[in-house]
Design an enzyme around this catalytic site. Structure first.
Site, mmCIF file in Angstrom:
data_model
loop_
_atom_site.group_PDB
_atom_site.id
_atom_site.type_symbol
_atom_site.label_atom_id
_atom_site.label_comp_id
_atom_site.label_asym_id
_atom_site.label_seq_id
_atom_site.Cartn_x
_atom_site.Cartn_y
_atom_site.Cartn_z
ATOM 1 N N ASN A 23 65.298 -1.777 -47.330
ATOM 2 C CA ASN A 23 65.847 -1.590 -48.668
ATOM 3 C C ASN A 23 65.433 -2.756 -49.578
ATOM 4 O O ASN A 23 64.659 -3.631 -49.190
ATOM 5 C CB ASN A 23 67.371 -1.469 -48.573
ATOM 6 N N HIS B 221 62.555 -26.538 -40.611
ATOM 7 C CA HIS B 221 62.226 -27.945 -40.854
ATOM 8 C C HIS B 221 63.028 -28.816 -39.900
ATOM 9 O O HIS B 221 64.169 -28.483 -39.547
ATOM 10 C CB HIS B 221 62.538 -28.326 -42.307
ATOM 11 N N ALA C 184 76.699 -6.491 -41.545
ATOM 12 C CA ALA C 184 76.352 -7.034 -42.857
ATOM 13 C C ALA C 184 76.846 -8.469 -43.000
ATOM 14 O O ALA C 184 77.941 -8.816 -42.571
ATOM 15 C CB ALA C 184 76.946 -6.160 -43.959
ATOM 16 N N THR D 84 71.557 -16.763 -35.419
ATOM 17 C CA THR D 84 70.980 -18.044 -35.025
ATOM 18 C C THR D 84 70.448 -18.041 -33.601
ATOM 19 O O THR D 84 69.668 -18.914 -33.228
ATOM 20 C CB THR D 84 72.024 -19.161 -35.144
ATOM 21 N N ARG E 137 80.828 -6.115 -29.423
ATOM 22 C CA ARG E 137 81.073 -5.149 -28.354
ATOM 23 C C ARG E 137 79.776 -4.441 -28.009
ATOM 24 O O ARG E 137 78.803 -4.493 -28.757
ATOM 25 C CB ARG E 137 82.114 -4.122 -28.774
#
Length: 205
Positions: A84, A114, A159, A164, A182
């Site tokens: 999108n 970085h 959303a 990470t 889950r």
């Protein structure tokens, strides 16, 4: 090693190296051309995507505007990928996206990072770590995927999540940092949203 060789090898390097910048800027013109296309110019969009990206499979669609550091040169799309508005790909490193992947609006995938060490950051030193998105993954709007992350097949990223670390296959994962909420289960075969029941046949693989 040259800075370009260090870049490809995933080592620390200077992204402002003239050799790198000359090549990088050469790929950006097509991205700007793609973002200026009209909705009726689907054939032109498809042709530009195939020129811009490292690989584009069948049935892929990216809604402009789209942004990438290298114009998509280091991005490899499987078949039937949909993205999108406002997909941003920091594609200094490679980004691999599998088949039947859906990407919500305002998603960022950044393969570049970085070092924490402040003197190196002051010199604008960078490193890259490839991103791998599996098959049949749904990435919700406003998600951020960080360098080196792998997301397994069939998983859903909620959303606003900041991914990470690696996410396994077949799970719903959400949050900042993104964690497995889950596993995808039998209830998901009955209800598509809250208590709304699926009223159509589910095809078998």
């Amino acid at each position: 090693m040259t800075n370009k060789e260090r870049m490809i090898a995933g080592k620390l390097y200077d992204p402002g190296d003239p050799e790198i910048l000359k090549e990088q800027f050469g790929y950006l013109a097509k991205m700007y051309e793609f973002n200026k296309t009209l909705p009726s110019e689907m054939e032109k969009r498809n042709c530009l995507l195939k020129e811009m990206f490292g690989h584009v499979g069948e049935g892929c669609y990216i809604e402009p505007p789209f942004y990438a550091n290298w114009g998509g040169k280091h991005v490899f799309l499987g078949n039937h990928v949909y993205a999108n508005f406002h997909l941003t790909l920091t594609d200094d490193g490679n980004i691999y996206i599998g088949d039947h992947v859906m990407i919500g609006p305002n998603v960022t995938m950044s393969s570049a990072g970085h070092p924490i060490e402040p003197h190196l950051r002051k010199r604008e030193i960078q490193f890259n770590a490839d991103i791998h998105i599996g098959n049949n993954v749904w990435i919700g709007g406003m998600v951020m995927v960080l360098p080196g992350v792998t997301i397994g097949d069939d998983s859903v990223i909620g959303a606003g999540s900041v991914v990470t670390r690696d996410i396994p296959a077949g799970v719903v994962a959400v949050g900042n940092p993104c964690r497995v909420l889950r596993k995808i289960n039998e209830r998901d075969r009955k209800y598509y949203f809250r208590n709304l029941e699926i009223d159509m046949e589910i095809p078998e693989d």
